[in-house]
Design an enzyme around this catalytic site. Structure first.
Site, PDB file in Angstrom:
ATOM      1  N   ILE A  11       0.848  -1.196   0.000  1.00  0.00           N
ATOM      2  CA  ILE A  11       0.000   0.000   0.000  1.00  0.00           C
ATOM      3  C   ILE A  11       0.884   1.246   0.000  1.00  0.00           C
ATOM      4  O   ILE A  11       0.966   1.992   0.959  1.00  0.00           O
ATOM      5  CB  ILE A  11      -1.061  -0.043   1.131  1.00  0.00           C
ATOM      6  N   GLY A  15      -1.290   1.765  -4.112  1.00  0.00           N
ATOM      7  CA  GLY A  15      -2.168   1.065  -3.164  1.00  0.00           C
ATOM      8  C   GLY A  15      -3.016   2.029  -2.353  1.00  0.00           C
ATOM      9  O   GLY A  15      -4.225   1.825  -2.172  1.00  0.00           O
ATOM     10  N   SER A  16      -2.414   3.127  -1.876  1.00  0.00           N
ATOM     11  CA  SER A  16      -3.204   4.067  -1.072  1.00  0.00           C
ATOM     12  C   SER A  16      -4.238   4.766  -1.948  1.00  0.00           C
ATOM     13  O   SER A  16      -5.364   5.025  -1.506  1.00  0.00           O
ATOM     14  CB  SER A  16      -2.306   5.052  -0.326  1.00  0.00           C
ATOM     15  N   ALA A  33     -20.912  -2.298 -10.452  1.00  0.00           N
ATOM     16  CA  ALA A  33     -20.406  -3.682 -10.404  1.00  0.00           C
ATOM     17  C   ALA A  33     -21.528  -4.676 -10.109  1.00  0.00           C
ATOM     18  O   ALA A  33     -21.390  -5.864 -10.379  1.00  0.00           O
ATOM     19  CB  ALA A  33     -19.317  -3.807  -9.351  1.00  0.00           C
ATOM     20  N   ASP A 201      11.108   0.627 -18.572  1.00  0.00           N
ATOM     21  CA  ASP A 201       9.689   0.649 -18.201  1.00  0.00           C
ATOM     22  C   ASP A 201       8.806   0.783 -19.451  1.00  0.00           C
ATOM     23  O   ASP A 201       7.808   0.068 -19.599  1.00  0.00           O
ATOM     24  CB  ASP A 201       9.435   1.809 -17.226  1.00  0.00           C
ATOM     25  N   LYS A 205       5.971  -1.973 -21.118  1.00  0.00           N
ATOM     26  CA  LYS A 205       4.597  -1.658 -21.540  1.00  0.00           C
ATOM     27  C   LYS A 205       4.402  -1.956 -23.029  1.00  0.00           C
ATOM     28  O   LYS A 205       3.362  -2.496 -23.436  1.00  0.00           O
ATOM     29  CB  LYS A 205       4.297  -0.193 -21.237  1.00  0.00           C
ATOM     30  N   GLY A 309       0.988   8.163 -11.234  1.00  0.00           N
ATOM     31  CA  GLY A 309       0.436   8.902 -10.102  1.00  0.00           C
ATOM     32  C   GLY A 309      -0.583   8.054  -9.348  1.00  0.00           C
ATOM     33  O   GLY A 309      -1.108   7.076  -9.880  1.00  0.00           O
TER      34      GLY A 309
HETATM   35  N1  LIG Z   1       3.484   4.959  -9.115  1.00  0.00           N
HETATM   36  C1  LIG Z   1       2.870   4.945 -10.282  1.00  0.00           C
HETATM   37  O1  LIG Z   1       2.489   5.981 -10.814  1.00  0.00           O
HETATM   38  C2  LIG Z   1       2.597   3.652 -10.979  1.00  0.00           C
HETATM   39  C3  LIG Z   1       1.821   3.663 -12.151  1.00  0.00           C
HETATM   40  C4  LIG Z   1       1.543   2.452 -12.806  1.00  0.00           C
HETATM   41  C5  LIG Z   1       2.042   1.276 -12.283  1.00  0.00           C
HETATM   42  N2  LIG Z   1       2.798   1.301 -11.140  1.00  0.00           N
HETATM   43  C6  LIG Z   1       3.246   0.023 -10.616  1.00  0.00           C
HETATM   44  O2  LIG Z   1       2.532  -0.226  -9.422  1.00  0.00           O
HETATM   45  C7  LIG Z   1       3.323  -0.979  -8.529  1.00  0.00           C
HETATM   46  C8  LIG Z   1       3.434  -0.248  -7.210  1.00  0.00           C
HETATM   47  O3  LIG Z   1       4.051   0.994  -7.411  1.00  0.00           O
HETATM   48  P1  LIG Z   1       4.051   2.147  -6.293  1.00  0.00           P
HETATM   49  O4  LIG Z   1       4.491   3.377  -6.998  1.00  0.00           O
HETATM   50  O5  LIG Z   1       2.772   2.162  -5.556  1.00  0.00           O
HETATM   51  O6  LIG Z   1       5.245   1.608  -5.361  1.00  0.00           O
HETATM   52  P2  LIG Z   1       5.547   2.001  -3.845  1.00  0.00           P
HETATM   53  O7  LIG Z   1       6.975   1.728  -3.633  1.00  0.00           O
HETATM   54  O8  LIG Z   1       4.998   3.356  -3.534  1.00  0.00           O
HETATM   55  O9  LIG Z   1       4.685   0.942  -3.026  1.00  0.00           O
HETATM   56  C9  LIG Z   1       5.063  -0.405  -2.842  1.00  0.00           C
HETATM   57  C10 LIG Z   1       4.614  -0.831  -1.450  1.00  0.00           C
HETATM   58  O10 LIG Z   1       4.870  -2.240  -1.310  1.00  0.00           O
HETATM   59  C11 LIG Z   1       5.386  -2.469   0.007  1.00  0.00           C
HETATM   60  N3  LIG Z   1       6.149  -3.716  -0.029  1.00  0.00           N
HETATM   61  C12 LIG Z   1       7.385  -3.954  -0.512  1.00  0.00           C
HETATM   62  N4  LIG Z   1       7.725  -5.244  -0.374  1.00  0.00           N
HETATM   63  C13 LIG Z   1       6.657  -5.861   0.200  1.00  0.00           C
HETATM   64  C14 LIG Z   1       6.388  -7.200   0.599  1.00  0.00           C
HETATM   65  N5  LIG Z   1       7.273  -8.172   0.432  1.00  0.00           N
HETATM   66  N6  LIG Z   1       5.181  -7.468   1.182  1.00  0.00           N
HETATM   67  C15 LIG Z   1       4.285  -6.477   1.361  1.00  0.00           C
HETATM   68  N7  LIG Z   1       4.484  -5.190   0.985  1.00  0.00           N
HETATM   69  C16 LIG Z   1       5.656  -4.893   0.422  1.00  0.00           C
HETATM   70  C17 LIG Z   1       6.222  -1.221   0.308  1.00  0.00           C
HETATM   71  O11 LIG Z   1       6.390  -1.082   1.707  1.00  0.00           O
HETATM   72  C18 LIG Z   1       5.364  -0.121  -0.311  1.00  0.00           C
HETATM   73  O12 LIG Z   1       4.440   0.410   0.608  1.00  0.00           O
HETATM   74  C19 LIG Z   1       4.648  -1.208  -9.261  1.00  0.00           C
HETATM   75  O13 LIG Z   1       4.592  -2.440  -9.948  1.00  0.00           O
HETATM   76  C20 LIG Z   1       4.687  -0.074 -10.241  1.00  0.00           C
HETATM   77  O14 LIG Z   1       5.480  -0.359 -11.379  1.00  0.00           O
HETATM   78  C21 LIG Z   1       3.072   2.439 -10.488  1.00  0.00           C
HETATM   79  N1  LIG Z   2       7.341   5.017 -13.749  1.00  0.00           N
HETATM   80  C1  LIG Z   2       6.187   4.938 -14.590  1.00  0.00           C
HETATM   81  C2  LIG Z   2       4.951   4.809 -13.750  1.00  0.00           C
HETATM   82  C3  LIG Z   2       3.730   4.461 -14.559  1.00  0.00           C
HETATM   83  O1  LIG Z   2       3.802   3.177 -15.065  1.00  0.00           O
HETATM   84  C4  LIG Z   2       6.121   6.188 -15.449  1.00  0.00           C
HETATM   85  O2  LIG Z   2       6.875   7.140 -15.207  1.00  0.00           O
HETATM   86  O3  LIG Z   2       5.360   6.215 -16.412  1.00  0.00           O
END
Ligand SMILES: NC(=O)c1ccc[n+]([C@@H]2O[C@H](COP(=O)([O-])OP(=O)(O)OC[C@H]3O[C@@H](n4cnc5c(N)ncnc54)[C@H](O)[C@@H]3O)[C@@H](O)[C@H]2O)c1
Ligand SMILES: N[C@@H](CCO)C(=O)O
Ligand code: NA
Length: 451
Positions: A11, A15-16, A33, A201, A205, A309
Site C-alpha cells: 500500500i 495502493g493508497s 459492479a 519501463d 509496456k 500517479g
Molecule cells: N506509481 C505509479 O504511478 C505507478 C503507475 C503504474 C504502475 N505502477 C506500478 O505499481 C506498482 C506499485 O508501485 P508504487 O508506486 O505504488 O510503489 P511504492 O513503492 O509506492 O509501493 C510499494 C509498497 O509495497 C510495500 N512492499 C514492498 N515489499 C513488500 C512485501 N514483500 N510485502 C508487502 N508489501 C511490500 C512497500 O512497503 C510499499 O508500501 C509497481 O509495480 C509499479 O510499477 C506504479
Molecule cells: N514510472 C512509470 C509509472 C507508470 O507506469 C512512469 O513514469 O510512467
C-alpha cells in the site's frame, strides 16, 4: 449480495490511491459492479504506515501470504512491484484460486506467459489495466474496443517520468538530474528510476501491447531498448528547427516484406524519436501519456491521459476490480482472453531484430569545417541508396569553434534521411565515423512520421 472481498499486497503510492478512491466512490462503484467491493485485508512491510492509511477497520499484516491464505478473499491486488517476490505471490494467489489485479508491467512483460497460462488453467482472471499507460484504458481499448481490427502499429508515450523530464528540459531549461528528482518526488518514477530513464519501463509496456495487438507471447527479451540519458540539449533544439519534437516512443508494428507482401515479423522497440511537431502526440507534455493505435478498419486512434500517479493509476486498478466482480461467476469461455486472442490461437510471428527495422533518421555530425566534407558524407549515403530529406549546418556552439586537440575549425551537420533498413544505416554510420573529418561520435535519433 455480500460485497466481494479483496486483499491488497503493498500500500504505497498506487495502493493508497486504490484504497481512497474505492472508499470515496463506493456507492457508485457498487451500482456499476452489481455488488460492493471491499478491501478487507492489507499486507505491507511497513504496517504502521499501512494502518494509518486504512484506519482501524481493516486488518493489516506484514506477511503477504496471510492475505493469499484468507479464504474470504476472492481477489488479490498486487501493488508491490518488481519481478521476484511479486512473481511468487501472484503465482501463489493463482494456485489458491484467487483472481489477481496488478499494476506490475515489469512482472507481466517478463513472466506474463507463465502467469497467464497458470491463470487460464486455474480458471481465474489476471487483470492489468494499470500496467500500461496508468489511468488510460488502453488495455480495454485494444482487447475489446478495437477487436474488429487488424492492428497495424502502436506508438506511444508510455513513460510519464521521461516525458516529464524532456518537457522540463525543453520548456524550463532544467537539468536532467533536477527534473528526474522532481518526477520522483511527484510519485511518477519507478522504485529504481533507471528503469524509466533507460527506456526499460516503456519497453515493458510496449511488450505487453505487442502481445495484445498481434497475438504473440510477451517477449521482453526481444525488445530493443534505448532511453533518454544520452540525449543532448542541442539535438532537442535542432529537431525543433526542423519542425520536430523528440519523444521517447514505445513502438510495435507488423512488418511486411515489400517484395512479397508476406509478414516478416513484429517490430518491438523503445527509443527517442523525432515526431513532426504538428502531430497531437508531439504536444503531449509533462507526465501525460498518449498512445496512437492504427487499425485497418478504424484508422488512427489516440488515447491520452495520466499514465502515472496515485489516483490515476488507482482508477485503472479499480476498473479491473469491477470487471472481475461482474465476471466472477462466468466461466473462462465467456471472459475476455488475457492477451485478447484465445490462448490456443497465438501467432508465432517473430519479433524482428533491430537491424530489420525500416525507419528514417536524424543524424548529427561534428565535422571539420572545410571543403569537400559534406560531399564525402552525402556520398556515403548516396552509395547506400539512402535519400536525404532535409539538412542543416550550424555553428558548433560557443567554446566549440575548433576541435580541441587538433585546433581544426568545426561545425555541426544535421541530416534528416528518408526511410532505410537499420542494418544498412549501421553500415553507413560505421563508414562515416571512420572519415578523418568526422570529429566526434555521430548522434543518431530515429524519426517516425506516425502517418
Ligand atoms: N506509481 C505509479 O504511478 C505507478 C503507475 C503504474 C504502475 N505502477 C506500478 O505499481 C506498482 C506499485 O508501485 P508504487 O508506486 O505504488 O510503489 P511504492 O513503492 O509506492 O509501493 C510499494 C509498497 O509495497 C510495500 N512492499 C514492498 N515489499 C513488500 C512485501 N514483500 N510485502 C508487502 N508489501 C511490500 C512497500 O512497503 C510499499 O508500501 C509497481 O509495480 C509499479 O510499477 C506504479
Ligand atoms: N514510472 C512509470 C509509472 C507508470 O507506469 C512512469 O513514469 O510512467
Ligand atoms: Na491503462
Amino acid at each position: 449480495m455480500k460485497p466481494i472481498q479483496a486483499g491488497l499486497l503493498g500500500i504505497g503510492t498506487v495502493g493508497s490511491g486504490v484504497f481512497h478512491v474505492l472508499q470515496r466512490n463506493q456507492e457508485e462503484i457498487r451500482r456499476r459492479a452489481g455488488r460492493g467491493i471491499e478491501i478487507t485485508m492489507v499486507a505491507d512491510l511497513d504496517t504502521a504506515r499501512a494502518q494509518a492509511v486504512v484506519g482501524e477497520g481493516v486488518q493489516v499484516v506484514n506477511d503477504a501470504r496471510a492475505v493469499i491464505a484468507n479464504p474470504d478473499i476472492d481477489i488479490v491486488i498486487e501493488l508491490i512491484g518488481g519481478y521476484r517476490i511479486a512473481r511468487d505471490l501472484v503465482m501463489e494467489a493463482i494456485a489458491a484460486g484467487k483472481h489477481v489485479v496488478t499494476a506490475n508491467k515489469a512482472l507481466l512483460a517478463v513472466h506474463g506467459t507463465e502467469i497467464f497460462e497458470a491463470a487460464h488453467r486455474r480458471g481465474v482472471m489476471v487483470n492489468f489495466e494499470a500496467a500500461v499507460a496508468g489511468g488510460i484504458p488502453i488495455i480495454k481499448a485494444l482487447r475489446e474496443g478495437l477487436t474488429a481490427n487488424s492492428i497495424e502499429w502502436i506508438a506511444g508515450i508510455i513513460n510519464g517520468t521521461t516525458n516529464f523530464i524532456l518537457s522540463e528540459m525543453r520548456d524550463k531549461g532544467l537539468d536532467f538530474d533536477v527534473a528526474l528528482k522532481d518526477a520522483q518526488r511527484l510519485g511518477y518514477a519507478e522504485a529504481d528510476p533507471t528503469f524509466d530513464i533507460e527506456g526499460v519501463d516503456a519497453a515493458h509496456k510496449a511488450t505487453i501491447m505487442s502481445a495484445i495487438a498481434f497475438g504473440i507471447p510477451v517477449q521482453f527479451d526481444k525488445a530493443y531498448v534505448e532511453g533518454i540519458t544520452k540525449l543532448g540539449a542541442q539535438d532537442i533544439r535542432y529537431a525543433e528547427q526542423l519542425g520536430y519534437r523528440i519523444k521517447l516512443l514505445g513502438i510495435t508494428k507488423r512488418s511486411f516484406d515489400p517484395a512479397t507482401g508476406a509478414l516478416k515479423g513484429i517490430e518491438l522497440r523503445v527509443h527517442p524519436s523525432l515526431v513532426p511537431a504538428r502531430r497531437l502526440i508531439a504536444n503531449v507534455e509533462g507526465a501525460m501519456n498518449a498512445v496512437m493505435v492504427q487499425g485497418d478498419a478504424v484508422g488512427t486512434t489516440l488515447y491520452y491521459g495520466k499514465g502515472a500517479g496515485s489516483e490515476p493509476t488507482a482508477s485503472a486498478v479499480i476498473a479491473d476490480l469491477v470487471d472481475i466482480t461482474r465476471l466472477h461467476t462466468a466461466d473462462a469461455a465467456h471472459r475476455v482472453p488475457h492477451l485478447a486472442f484465445q490462448p490456443d490461437q497465438m501467432s508465432d510471428a517473430p519479433v524482428l531484430p533491430m537491424s530489420e527495422v525500416v525507419t528514417s533518421y536524424y543524424l548529427r555530425l561534428r565535422v571539420a569545417d572545410q571543403a569537400g566534407v559534406l560531399a564525402k558524407v552525402t556520398g556515403l549515403l548516396a552509395a547506400a541508396g539512402i535519400s536525404i530529406d532535409a539538412m542543416l549546418q550550424r555553428p558548433a556552439g560557443a567554446g566549440a569553434e575548433t576541435d580541441g586537440e587538433r585546433g581544426v575549425p568545426q561545425t555541426d551537420l544535421i541530416i534528416l534521411t528518408h526511410t532505410v533498413r537499420e542494418g544498412t544505416m549501421n553500415e553507413v554510420l560505421a563508414q562515416m565515423q571512420g572519415l578523418p573529418t568526422v570529429l566526434a561520435p555521430i548522434v543518431r535519433i530515429r524519426k517516425e512520421e506516425l502517418a
